[in-house]
Design a protein around this motif. Structure first.
Motif, PDB file in Angstrom:
ATOM      1  N   ALA A 246       0.832  -1.203   0.000  1.00  0.00           N
ATOM      2  CA  ALA A 246       0.000   0.000   0.000  1.00  0.00           C
ATOM      3  C   ALA A 246       0.870   1.258   0.000  1.00  0.00           C
ATOM      4  CB  ALA A 246      -0.932  -0.010   1.213  1.00  0.00           C
ATOM      5  N   ARG A 247       1.945   1.233   0.782  1.00  0.00           N
ATOM      6  CA  ARG A 247       2.851   2.387   0.824  1.00  0.00           C
ATOM      7  C   ARG A 247       3.501   2.620  -0.534  1.00  0.00           C
ATOM      8  NH1 ARG A 247       7.804   3.760   0.737  1.00  0.00           N
ATOM      9  NH2 ARG A 247       8.522   1.610   0.448  1.00  0.00           N
ATOM     10  N   GLN A 248       3.968   1.542  -1.174  1.00  0.00           N
ATOM     11  CA  GLN A 248       4.621   1.680  -2.478  1.00  0.00           C
ATOM     12  C   GLN A 248       3.636   2.118  -3.562  1.00  0.00           C
ATOM     13  OE1 GLN A 248       7.395  -1.284  -3.897  1.00  0.00           O
ATOM     14  NE2 GLN A 248       7.857  -1.989  -1.821  1.00  0.00           N
ATOM     15  N   LEU A 249       2.399   1.624  -3.496  1.00  0.00           N
ATOM     16  CA  LEU A 249       1.391   2.037  -4.474  1.00  0.00           C
ATOM     17  C   LEU A 249       1.148   3.546  -4.379  1.00  0.00           C
ATOM     18  CD1 LEU A 249      -1.228  -0.850  -4.086  1.00  0.00           C
ATOM     19  CD2 LEU A 249       0.223  -0.452  -6.074  1.00  0.00           C
ATOM     20  N   ALA A 250       0.986   4.033  -3.143  1.00  0.00           N
ATOM     21  CA  ALA A 250       0.741   5.466  -2.944  1.00  0.00           C
ATOM     22  C   ALA A 250       1.944   6.288  -3.388  1.00  0.00           C
ATOM     23  CB  ALA A 250       0.422   5.732  -1.474  1.00  0.00           C
ATOM     24  N   ALA A 251       3.149   5.796  -3.092  1.00  0.00           N
ATOM     25  CA  ALA A 251       4.360   6.531  -3.461  1.00  0.00           C
ATOM     26  C   ALA A 251       4.524   6.589  -4.978  1.00  0.00           C
ATOM     27  CB  ALA A 251       5.576   5.872  -2.817  1.00  0.00           C
ATOM     28  N   ALA A 252       4.233   5.483  -5.655  1.00  0.00           N
ATOM     29  CA  ALA A 252       4.366   5.446  -7.117  1.00  0.00           C
ATOM     30  C   ALA A 252       3.365   6.409  -7.764  1.00  0.00           C
ATOM     31  CB  ALA A 252       4.141   4.024  -7.626  1.00  0.00           C
ATOM     32  N   ALA A 253       2.120   6.428  -7.249  1.00  0.00           N
ATOM     33  CA  ALA A 253       1.118   7.346  -7.787  1.00  0.00           C
ATOM     34  C   ALA A 253       1.527   8.796  -7.542  1.00  0.00           C
ATOM     35  CB  ALA A 253      -0.240   7.057  -7.150  1.00  0.00           C
ATOM     36  N   ALA A 254       2.100   9.066  -6.358  1.00  0.00           N
ATOM     37  CA  ALA A 254       2.530  10.428  -6.033  1.00  0.00           C
ATOM     38  C   ALA A 254       3.642  10.895  -6.960  1.00  0.00           C
ATOM     39  CB  ALA A 254       2.975  10.491  -4.575  1.00  0.00           C
ATOM     40  N   ARG A 255       4.547   9.975  -7.334  1.00  0.00           N
ATOM     41  CA  ARG A 255       5.642  10.349  -8.242  1.00  0.00           C
ATOM     42  C   ARG A 255       5.108  10.745  -9.620  1.00  0.00           C
ATOM     43  NH1 ARG A 255       8.198   5.908  -5.773  1.00  0.00           N
ATOM     44  NH2 ARG A 255       7.723   4.555  -7.561  1.00  0.00           N
ATOM     45  N   ILE A 256       4.021  10.111 -10.049  1.00  0.00           N
ATOM     46  CA  ILE A 256       3.423  10.457 -11.344  1.00  0.00           C
ATOM     47  C   ILE A 256       2.816  11.853 -11.272  1.00  0.00           C
ATOM     48  CG2 ILE A 256       1.605   9.842 -12.992  1.00  0.00           C
ATOM     49  CD1 ILE A 256       2.040   6.912 -12.118  1.00  0.00           C
ATOM     50  N   GLY A 257       2.171  12.169 -10.128  1.00  0.00           N
ATOM     51  CA  GLY A 257       1.620  13.508  -9.909  1.00  0.00           C
ATOM     52  C   GLY A 257       0.269  13.698 -10.579  1.00  0.00           C
ATOM     53  N   GLY A 258      -0.217  14.927 -10.523  1.00  0.00           N
ATOM     54  CA  GLY A 258      -1.488  15.267 -11.153  1.00  0.00           C
ATOM     55  C   GLY A 258      -2.702  14.703 -10.454  1.00  0.00           C
ATOM     56  N   GLY A 259      -2.575  14.360  -9.173  1.00  0.00           N
ATOM     57  CA  GLY A 259      -3.720  13.813  -8.445  1.00  0.00           C
ATOM     58  C   GLY A 259      -4.028  12.370  -8.779  1.00  0.00           C
ATOM     59  N   VAL A 260      -3.111  11.689  -9.472  1.00  0.00           N
ATOM     60  CA  VAL A 260      -3.331  10.285  -9.848  1.00  0.00           C
ATOM     61  C   VAL A 260      -3.296   9.410  -8.596  1.00  0.00           C
ATOM     62  CG1 VAL A 260      -2.332   8.322 -11.068  1.00  0.00           C
ATOM     63  CG2 VAL A 260      -2.431  10.547 -12.176  1.00  0.00           C
ATOM     64  N   ARG A 261      -4.169   8.409  -8.560  1.00  0.00           N
ATOM     65  CA  ARG A 261      -4.201   7.484  -7.421  1.00  0.00           C
ATOM     66  C   ARG A 261      -4.501   6.079  -7.913  1.00  0.00           C
ATOM     67  NH1 ARG A 261      -9.572   6.405  -6.415  1.00  0.00           N
ATOM     68  NH2 ARG A 261     -11.043   7.896  -7.327  1.00  0.00           N
ATOM     69  N   ALA A 262      -3.985   5.116  -7.177  1.00  0.00           N
ATOM     70  CA  ALA A 262      -4.280   3.720  -7.503  1.00  0.00           C
ATOM     71  C   ALA A 262      -5.694   3.388  -7.065  1.00  0.00           C
ATOM     72  CB  ALA A 262      -3.287   2.798  -6.811  1.00  0.00           C
ATOM     73  N   ILE A 263      -6.365   2.548  -7.824  1.00  0.00           N
ATOM     74  CA  ILE A 263      -7.732   2.157  -7.485  1.00  0.00           C
ATOM     75  C   ILE A 263      -7.730   1.421  -6.147  1.00  0.00           C
ATOM     76  CG2 ILE A 263      -7.742  -0.136  -8.581  1.00  0.00           C
ATOM     77  CD1 ILE A 263     -10.519   0.761  -9.754  1.00  0.00           C
ATOM     78  N   GLU A 264      -8.739   1.672  -5.320  1.00  0.00           N
ATOM     79  CA  GLU A 264      -8.821   1.035  -4.007  1.00  0.00           C
ATOM     80  C   GLU A 264      -9.605  -0.265  -4.120  1.00  0.00           C
ATOM     81  OE1 GLU A 264     -10.328   3.674  -1.059  1.00  0.00           O
ATOM     82  OE2 GLU A 264      -8.859   5.252  -1.478  1.00  0.00           O
ATOM     83  N   ASP A 265      -8.959  -1.349  -3.725  1.00  0.00           N
ATOM     84  CA  ASP A 265      -9.605  -2.661  -3.779  1.00  0.00           C
ATOM     85  C   ASP A 265      -8.908  -3.548  -2.759  1.00  0.00           C
ATOM     86  OD1 ASP A 265     -10.418  -5.286  -4.363  1.00  0.00           O
ATOM     87  OD2 ASP A 265     -10.851  -4.763  -6.430  1.00  0.00           O
ATOM     88  N   ASP A 266      -9.515  -3.672  -1.582  1.00  0.00           N
ATOM     89  CA  ASP A 266      -8.863  -4.401  -0.496  1.00  0.00           C
ATOM     90  C   ASP A 266      -8.709  -5.886  -0.814  1.00  0.00           C
ATOM     91  OD1 ASP A 266      -7.751  -3.887   2.200  1.00  0.00           O
ATOM     92  OD2 ASP A 266      -9.192  -5.408   2.824  1.00  0.00           O
ATOM     93  N   ALA A 267      -9.681  -6.457  -1.531  1.00  0.00           N
ATOM     94  CA  ALA A 267      -9.580  -7.882  -1.890  1.00  0.00           C
ATOM     95  C   ALA A 267      -8.414  -8.106  -2.845  1.00  0.00           C
ATOM     96  CB  ALA A 267     -10.888  -8.352  -2.524  1.00  0.00           C
ATOM     97  N   LEU A 268      -8.240  -7.202  -3.800  1.00  0.00           N
ATOM     98  CA  LEU A 268      -7.112  -7.306  -4.726  1.00  0.00           C
ATOM     99  C   LEU A 268      -5.801  -7.131  -3.972  1.00  0.00           C
ATOM    100  CD1 LEU A 268      -5.906  -7.459  -7.589  1.00  0.00           C
ATOM    101  CD2 LEU A 268      -6.287  -4.994  -7.779  1.00  0.00           C
ATOM    102  N   LEU A 269      -5.765  -6.188  -3.036  1.00  0.00           N
ATOM    103  CA  LEU A 269      -4.553  -5.957  -2.252  1.00  0.00           C
ATOM    104  C   LEU A 269      -4.198  -7.194  -1.439  1.00  0.00           C
ATOM    105  CD1 LEU A 269      -2.378  -3.945  -1.424  1.00  0.00           C
ATOM    106  CD2 LEU A 269      -3.938  -3.031   0.294  1.00  0.00           C
ATOM    107  N   ASP A 270      -5.204  -7.850  -0.853  1.00  0.00           N
ATOM    108  CA  ASP A 270      -4.958  -9.094  -0.116  1.00  0.00           C
ATOM    109  C   ASP A 270      -4.409 -10.182  -1.032  1.00  0.00           C
ATOM    110  OD1 ASP A 270      -5.628  -8.264   2.390  1.00  0.00           O
ATOM    111  OD2 ASP A 270      -7.605  -9.190   2.449  1.00  0.00           O
ATOM    112  N   GLU A 271      -5.002 -10.298  -2.223  1.00  0.00           N
ATOM    113  CA  GLU A 271      -4.576 -11.354  -3.142  1.00  0.00           C
ATOM    114  C   GLU A 271      -3.137 -11.127  -3.613  1.00  0.00           C
ATOM    115  OE1 GLU A 271      -6.223 -13.731  -7.102  1.00  0.00           O
ATOM    116  OE2 GLU A 271      -7.306 -11.981  -6.336  1.00  0.00           O
TER     117      GLU A 271
END
Length: 710
Positions: A246-271
């Protein structure tokens, strides 16, 4: 004797990712519970579960090398059976003591060592002994076998292991995946246990490709996670690995910039957490031309097939970039990025092809195709089902909005299931309804109809949004009612935890729409009105279905925090407008807080019992026949109070109506203290019953207040 911390790890081949978290928690939980039950661990022992794609492990603090001996008192038999008239041991008693390991060489001494105590009406003999505490070797062996036996394994595998004995051969082992290693450390000492053909040691394996050391030596139980991370390149904790992703996903989206964010899906994150041992998030992209396909299609194919995290812009629109959680961290990640981009391209191309092909035919042209799709062997095809939904939807629409709404609802109901025979929904069933909306807009249909086609499945689960417009609500109600009435009509009811047609969910969907949209529809008429659409295919089970819906409503209200008494009081009247239920509950709660409430509720219950025995009672009261001062006073008070309470009820102020009735407490109490209702004179008896009937009817317009009586 001091305690030490215990570490147990089972090293296996790749575990099923969707079950990994449960497997890890179950393994650690059962292991700890078993050790506690044997006295080798205490309730204060902290349990830490570890689970990675190739291991299940548990760290348990404060574990004894040997459990304390325990004094046990055991009932043997009644004294009359164990002792003869002279107080000597009988053969039955001696045999029982011998079986327990007691010394019976001196029967008199053996009897003297027993305790005699009352046991019910008779006296019994009790034997005190000291049970030797379990050792960790035997206790952990039992606990480990139990933990493995109780794992919630989705599907067991059978594999062969070479036997470890003088005679060569093979033995079959059944487990979720082939196991290759076992670690059991108490402090820094190996506990000699065996399971699945493996002997415990202090060596484990790290990352397949990036471990600094292989095998990884574990010095003691407490260095497990650190040693695996340092020497094995593995984050053993499921929770820590998930947090790192989760930390790396947020950091990668932040590096891209422009308000981009990874889609939130807890089941996918667990898998994904269950698929990698040391996560490394990488940014990939695909050609922008694919963004012409509905984003739900692209998101679903990336998530379901590739386990990628799509990136959304600040407005929630899909971008042409996505995030990959890799299990390796090469110095040059270009090959990994390029490989993932090549893999996703054909998937997106398939989605684009399906979308382009589907749009070549209108939804209306697909209606006939539903006749070839079986819905249920007793209820016909999807085409027949559509006709039933149309009939029900038109009737509801006519009631709620006249001809205009009825026509819109009919059109939406006609087309609502047509996307089931499209290529896109054939490939991705999860997109049913969603694709119907896109294709409806492509066909030039109105937004109301298009939205209704998507929304007629809502609410699909607890907390899901309701249909966004009235047309959608009408079709959604019709669709759910068709399912409920049809299944109840053929006797296909939910039993226990089995509900293959999700009838409970459909009932809750009907309830939510009637309540939250405050639709002016009566539940009984709604259910009964849907049955004729089936012709002779079903038996009318409207009464049973209506009760089923009220049961679902009662459960939902209790979950919202209303007491069982409050819910029973309101639903006992079977209110037809479910949108009124919340107001009724609020009124009942306010009434129950009044000091007069307990007495009035008890009186209401008493009145109900009297009227029940009297069978049919006319609420008419003749003033001429009122004789006792208390009944005259009650009648006078009712003439003053009831018109006001009824006016407040009719105006919708239910709480005020009940509070107004509270003024009747004193005359009601006085009436029951001094008036004989069932007088010998028939005319007096009927008049007094009529007085109580009038009072009972007025008091129970909001709720059955007798249900509030203690």
């Amino acid at each position: 004797m001091t305690t030490k911390n215990l570490l147990v790890e089972l090293f296996v081949e790749e575990l099923p990712p969707k079950a990994l978290r449960k497997l890890g928690d179950a393994f650690a939980g059962v292991l700890a519970d078993q050790l506690k039950s044997q006295g080798l661990a205490t309730d204060e022992s902290a349990v830490t579960a570890y689970a990675s794609p190739r291991r299940l492990a548990a760290h348990i603090s404060h574990v004894w090398l040997k459990a304390a001996d325990k004094a046990v008192q055991q009932k043997l038999m009644p004294a009359s059976v164990g002792l003869d008239a002279a107080g000597h041991a009988t053969p039955a008693l001696l045999k029982k003591l011998q079986a327990l390991g007691a010394d019976v060489s001196d029967p008199a001494a053996a009897v003297a060592a027993l305790k005699r105590a009352p046991d019910g009406k008779a006296e019994a003999l009790f034997y005190d002994s000291l049970v030797t505490g379990a050792t960790l070797d035997t206790g952990l062996q039992k606990a480990l076998e139990e933990a493995i036996a109780k794992l919630p394994i989705p599907k067991v595998m059978s594999y062969q292991l070479e036997t470890d004995c003088a005679l060569p051969g093979w033995t079959s082992v059944n487990f979720v995946r082939p196991a290759h290693g076992l670690v059991a450390l108490h402090g820094n000492a190996v506990v000699p246990v065996k399971v699945l053909g493996l002997k415990a040691g202090n060596l484990t394996r790290g990352h397949r490709f990036e471990a600094a050391v292989d095998p990884v030596l574990l010095q003691d139980a407490d260095s497990y996670a650190q040693a695996l991370s340092r020497d094995g390149a593995v984050i053993a904790s499921f929770a820590d690995r998930k947090a790192e992703i989760a930390r790396q996903l947020a950091a990668a989206a932040a590096r891209i910039g422009g308000g981009v964010r990874a889609i939130e899906d807890d089941a996918l994150l667990d898998e994904v957490t269950a698929l990698v041992e040391r996560p490394n998030v990488l940014v990939c992209e695909f050609e922008k031309e694919f963004l012409g396909v509905p984003q739900e299609c692209l998101i679903l194919t990336m998530k379901a097939n590739q386990k990628y995290f799509p990136l959304l812009d600040a407005a929630g629109k899909l971008t042409n970039q996505f995030l990959v959680v890799s299990n390796i961290s090469p110095s040059d990640a270009s090959a990994v990025i390029g490989g993932n981009e090549r893999v996703v391209r054909p998937r997106l191309a398939d989605a684009k092809f399906f979308f382009d092909q589907d749009r070549k035919k209108t939804l209306a042209s697909r209606v006939a195709g539903l006749d070839k799709v079986v819905y249920h062997n007793k209820l016909g095809s999807q085409g027949e089902r559509v006709e039933r939904v149309r009939t029900i939807a038109s009737a509801i629409g006519l009631q709620l909005g006249g001809d205009a709404l009825a026509q819109q609802a009919d059109q939406a109901a006609l087309l609502a299931k047509t996307d089931l025979v499209t290529d896109m929904v054939g490939e991705f069933p999860e997109l049913q309804g969603i694709m119907g909306r896109y294709y409806a807009l492509n066909d030039g249909l109105s937004t109301d109809v298009a939205d209704a086609i998507e929304d007629h499945y809502k609410p699909r689960f607890a907390g899901d949004a309701l249909p966004r417009n009235l047309t959608g609500a009408v079709v959604a109600l019709a669709d759910k009612l068709e399912t409920l009435v049809g299944m109840f009509g053929i006797g296909n009811l939910p039993t226990g935890d089995k509900d293959p047609f999700a009838l409970r969910r459909h009932a809750l969907g009907v309830i939510r729409m009637l309540v939250e949209k405050d639709l002016p529809l009566e539940l009984g008429a709604l259910v009964a009105g849907a049955a004729p659409a089936f012709g002779d295919k079903i038996t009318d089970a409207s009464a049973a279905l209506t009760e089923f819906i009220y049961d679902r409503l009662a459960g939902a209200l209790r979950e919202q925090g209303y007491s069982a008494q409050e819910v029973e009081a309101v639903l006992a009247l079977r209110p037809q407008r479910l949108g009124d239920v919340a107001k009724r509950l609020a009124a009942v709660r306010a009434f129950a807080a009044l000091p007069e409430a307990p007495a009035l509720a008890a009186a209401n219950k008493r009145i109900g019992n009297i009227l029940k025995k009297a069978l049919e009672v006319d609420p008419h009261v003749s003033e001429v026949l009122l004789q006792e001062p208390a009944e005259i006073a009650l009648y006078t008070a009712m003439k003053a109070v009831l018109p006001q309470a009824n006016a407040q009820f009719d105006a919708g102020d239910l709480a005020a109506s009940l509070q107004t009735l509270a003024a009747l407490r004193t005359p009601v109490d006085a009436f029951f203290d001094s008036v004989m209702v069932n007088a010998e004179a028939l005319d007096l008896r009927l008049n007094r019953q009529g007085l109580l009937k009038s009072l009972h009817d007025a008091m129970n317009r909001v709720a059955d207040l007798s249900r509030l009586a203690a």
